[in-house]
Motif scaffolding. Structure first.
Motif, PDB file in Angstrom:
ATOM      1  N   THR A   1      25.937  45.210 -92.645  1.00 19.58           N
ATOM      2  CA  THR A   1      24.605  44.622 -92.756  1.00 19.58           C
ATOM      3  C   THR A   1      23.552  45.638 -93.165  1.00 19.58           C
ATOM      4  OG1 THR A   1      24.223  45.002 -90.388  1.00 19.58           O
ATOM      5  CG2 THR A   1      25.120  42.849 -91.044  1.00 19.58           C
TER       6      THR A   1
ATOM      7  N   ARG B   1      28.399  42.760 -99.140  1.00 20.37           N
ATOM      8  CA  ARG B   1      28.148  43.370 -97.836  1.00 20.37           C
ATOM      9  C   ARG B   1      29.407  43.881 -97.156  1.00 20.37           C
ATOM     10  NH1 ARG B   1      24.101  38.506 -96.044  1.00 20.37           N
ATOM     11  NH2 ARG B   1      25.909  37.305 -96.688  1.00 20.37           N
TER      12      ARG B   1
ATOM     13  N   VAL C   1      31.266  42.445 -94.967  1.00 17.31           N
ATOM     14  CA  VAL C   1      31.275  42.115 -93.550  1.00 17.31           C
ATOM     15  C   VAL C   1      32.599  41.436 -93.221  1.00 17.31           C
ATOM     16  CG1 VAL C   1      30.072  40.828 -91.733  1.00 17.31           C
ATOM     17  CG2 VAL C   1      28.778  41.876 -93.589  1.00 17.31           C
TER      18      VAL C   1
ATOM     19  N   PRO D   1      26.494  43.820 -87.203  1.00 16.29           N
ATOM     20  CA  PRO D   1      27.860  43.974 -87.714  1.00 16.29           C
ATOM     21  C   PRO D   1      27.916  45.010 -88.832  1.00 16.29           C
ATOM     22  CG  PRO D   1      27.235  41.650 -87.569  1.00 16.29           C
ATOM     23  CD  PRO D   1      25.992  42.445 -87.352  1.00 16.29           C
TER      24      PRO D   1
END
Length: 739
Positions: A578, A639, A641, A575
């Motif tokens: 990362t 991150r 994400v 993803p």
């Protein structure tokens, strides 16, 4: 006149001398023809500096360093008188009596029978084989049992390490003390316990075990007060069935809730050990959501059991079982802080060149958003690995077979099986380079159903049967450069790894065990940087880095930094965020600095390769000794994400802990965890930048036989309508009591 020391095999030999009054001085033992005479009960081994015998009264008197031994009973004294007519033995002056169990009786004056088993002692001190001591004004021993009047008992040492006398932390005084003939129990009648100068009454009849089996009876209660339960009193009762089996029943009484019972059973067997425990109460069930009212009253409980059994040197069984009736019972009653309960059974066979595991795993979720019917059950989970004894082409070959079945009561089901072969060859060149070559091949078979029930599309895969082949060729080179520097030894190790692997189909395969992805120093040079087996990192790449170590007598540095570069432009499964999605990975590293045993600092990081933003920043600092120290921990995961991927959400927190030993036996301690995550980092977070998670503060007293502590805890985490709040607890324990 002091006689030379001599030894006779039997005290009754003295009776064979016909003179009216006799004193013997000799430099060697007396020899008597024929078998030695004995008393009606047997023979007494005897030694003394001087011996006298009165023929008319038939009294034998020994003085000096007198030693008597019979049937494992031993007596030492300055003077011993034995009346042959009555069989009475009287000893005086530095008297020490030792029984076959190793218990030592010390007194001023001792009256015994000629068997040395029964008698009375004045001003008695009993040193037990378990380390405890009993002192009394007068004591008697009948058939092995000891009865003491006006006695005091302690399990604490009465001398310091340098041999000086010290006051024990706790003692038990009693008008009468009885020690059983088998030496396993001491019973107190009319007793009181004195703890650090404070005198408290005991039960009218109180007993402790003095062998290694432990104590049967009431253990000192624990007291606590919490916002959710009110005042709590726990009164443990210990049952010792045998040296290898015991149980503890603990009633809990609350002012804010119904009473509860806690039961624990432990047993050591010939092939292993196990323990079983449970907690049971009846009360109103807290709602696990804020939208529902508190539930009706019901039976609430918690169960746990664990054990390990070694059937033979190769085969063992390990098990751990845990279950709760609802999501909040463990937090409300301080049973565990775990938010998921894990149960498993694992049968393992381990030899020098093989490993086989057959296991089953069940999980229970205690978090607010956990839906139990969607939590997987892994049964069976089989893993077998075999290493060939003989090298192949100079390298080591390992074969692995794995099978896993995951079932959900309401959700996606998955079954998989694979077989893998791996060949590793390690070489050292003449210049000191370490070269490692690896060849890996694997074949997978998967079957899945109800994939639409998985909310995260990236994890689903496709329903039905699917097969996959995996292969990789790896070359890894390390070049340690070692030399003297900065008053110590330093080592610089450049490292380069090349991984060649063809494109691999992944999206058809469900992802059950490879969801947590975090690039760091521990997996930088891994062949597959996914955490499990369901996802495989395809696409060839080069990974490079450097390790550095410096060691001085009281100072050391250990650091590593590295990055990888993908040789293909094909997209990856990682993803976005990362650190592995582009051709260049993020930069990761770790540094550890130590100064003796006083300072220990560890720092781990991940830096964005594009804009040098710190994506992972983790610091752990420990300053101080084992008794006085400060610990600081900080973690930030930035991150970015997609928030829909729950396993990779951002987080920021700080942890503080410390202990200060301000007196020899006194220490002050505390700890806190604060969640610093804000909405920008995690839209689903409730912290909003600063949210305490839990605090702890307390004071402890602990010496070699007493432990006492007062502690305050506050838990801020909310589970639905339930919040634990503050808890005040008092802990008290007497060490060596019936040890």
């Amino acid at each position: 006149m002091r006689a030379s020391r001599f030894c006779w095999t039997a005290l009754p030999l003295l009776l064979a001398v016909p003179t009216a009054s006799w004193a013997q001085e000799a430099a060697a033992p007396v020899e008597t023809p024929g078998p030695a005479p004995t008393t009606k009960d047997g023979t007494i081994d005897f030694a003394a500096d001087q011996v006298a015998y009165e023929n008319d009264s038939e009294v034998v008197t020994a003085s000096g360093a007198v030693r008597l031994a019979r049937d494992g009973n031993y007596l030492a004294a300055d003077r011993v008188t034995w009346d042959r007519k009555t069989g009475k033995v009287q000893a005086a002056g530095n008297v020490v009596v030792l029984d076959p169990r190793g218990n030592k009786l010390i007194g001023d004056k001792v009256d015994l029978t000629d068997s040395l088993k029964d008698g009375t002692i004045d001003n008695l001190l009993v040193v037990l084989d378990t380390g405890g001591r009993v002192a009394a004004r007068r004591g008697s021993r009948v058939n092995g049992a000891i009865i003491l009047d006006n006695a005091i008992y302690t399990g604490c040492p009465v001398t310091s390490e340098c041999g000086k006398a010290k006051r024990p932390s706790w003692t038990i005084t009693a008008a009468r003390v009885e020690r059983s003939a088998d030496g396993k129990e001491i019973r107190f009648k009319g007793g009181r316990i004195n703890i650090l100068g404070v005198s408290l009454p005991l039960l009218p009849i109180f007993s402790v075990k003095t062998d290694q089996g432990g104590t049967t009876g009431i253990i000192i209660p624990d007291f606590s007060y919490s916002h959710s339960n009110g005042l709590e009193v726990a009164v443990p009762y210990h049952l010792q069935f045998a040296p290898n089996r015991d149980a503890t029943l603990t009633p809990h009484f609350y002012t804010g809730n119904a009473p509860a019972i806690d039961a624990r059973y432990r047993q050591l067997t010939k092939i292993g050990a196990f323990q079983v425990g449970g907690f049971l109460t009846y009360g109103r069930v807290d709602s696990s959501t804020t939208l529902q009212p508190i539930g009706d009253k019901a039976v609430r409980g918690y169960f746990e059991a664990n054990g390990k059994f070694q059937f033979n040197p190769d085969l063992s069984l390990t098990t751990s079982l845990r279950a709760a009736t609802d999501k909040t019972v463990t937090r409300r009653y301080d049973l565990t802080r775990d938010d998921r309960l894990r149960s498993f059974v694992d049968l393992e066979r381990i030899t020098l060149n093989s490993y086989i595991s057959i296991a089953g795993w069940v999980f229970q979720g205690l978090r607010v958003d956990d839906r139990q019917r969607t939590i997987p059950i892994a049964l069976p989970a089989i893993d077998a690995r075999f290493r060939l004894a003989d090298p192949v082409l100079g390298g080591r070959v390992e074969v692995q077979a794995n099978s896993l079945a995951i079932t959900r009561l309401d959700g996606q089901d998955t079954q998989r099986a694979f077989i893998q072969a791996r060949w590793d060859l390690r070489k050292l060149t003449k210049m000191g380079q370490e070269l490692t070559f690896t060849a890996l091949g694997r074949g997978d078979v998967y079957h899945t159903s109800d994939s639409a029930a998985t909310t995260t599309a990236l994890y689903r895969g496709l329903d039905g049967w699917h097969a996959r082949g995996i292969g990789a060729l790896v070359a890894d080179a390390r070049w340690p450069l070692v030399g003297a520097a900065f008053g110590g030894r330093q080592m610089i190790v450049p490292r380069v790894q090349v991984v060649l692997t063809p494109p691999t189909p992944n999206l058809e395969i469900p992802n059950e065990d490879s969801r947590s992805i975090d690039l760091d120093d521990s997996n930088l040079f891994a062949i597959n940087r996914f955490s499990g087996y369901d996802r495989w990192e395809d696409g060839s790449r080069v990974t490079y880095g450097v390790e550095y170590q410096l060691e001085r007598p009281r100072f050391s540095i250990d650091t590593v930094i590295g990055q990888s570069y993908r040789l293909t432009r094909s997209p990856t499964l990682f993803p976005q965020g990362t650190g592995l999605t582009d051709r260049f990975s993020d930069i990761v590293g770790r540094t550890r600095l130590r100064y003796g045993r006083l300072i220990d600092i560890s720092h781990r990081f991940r830096i964005d390769k594009g804009n040098f933003t710190v994506r992972r920043n983790e610091l752990d600092l420990t300053v101080g000794s084992d008794e006085t120290y400060l610990q600081v921990g900080y973690l930030r995961l930035n991150r970015n994400v997609d928030p829909a991927i729950e396993d990779l959400r951002d987080k920021e927190e700080v942890r503080l802990a410390g202990r200060w030993k301000f007196r020899r036996y006194w220490s002050l301690f505390g700890a806190t965890v604060i969640d610093l995550t804000n909405k920008a980092e995690d839209p689903l977070s409730l912290a909003n930048g600063f949210a305490p998670v839990r605090h702890r503060l307390g004071i402890d007293y602990e010496d070699d036989c007493l432990q006492f502590g007062v502690q305050w805890r506050r838990d801020y985490e909310r589970i639905g309508t339930f919040r634990k709040g503050s808890t005040f607890a008092i802990h008290f324990a007497l060490k060596n009591l019936g040890r």
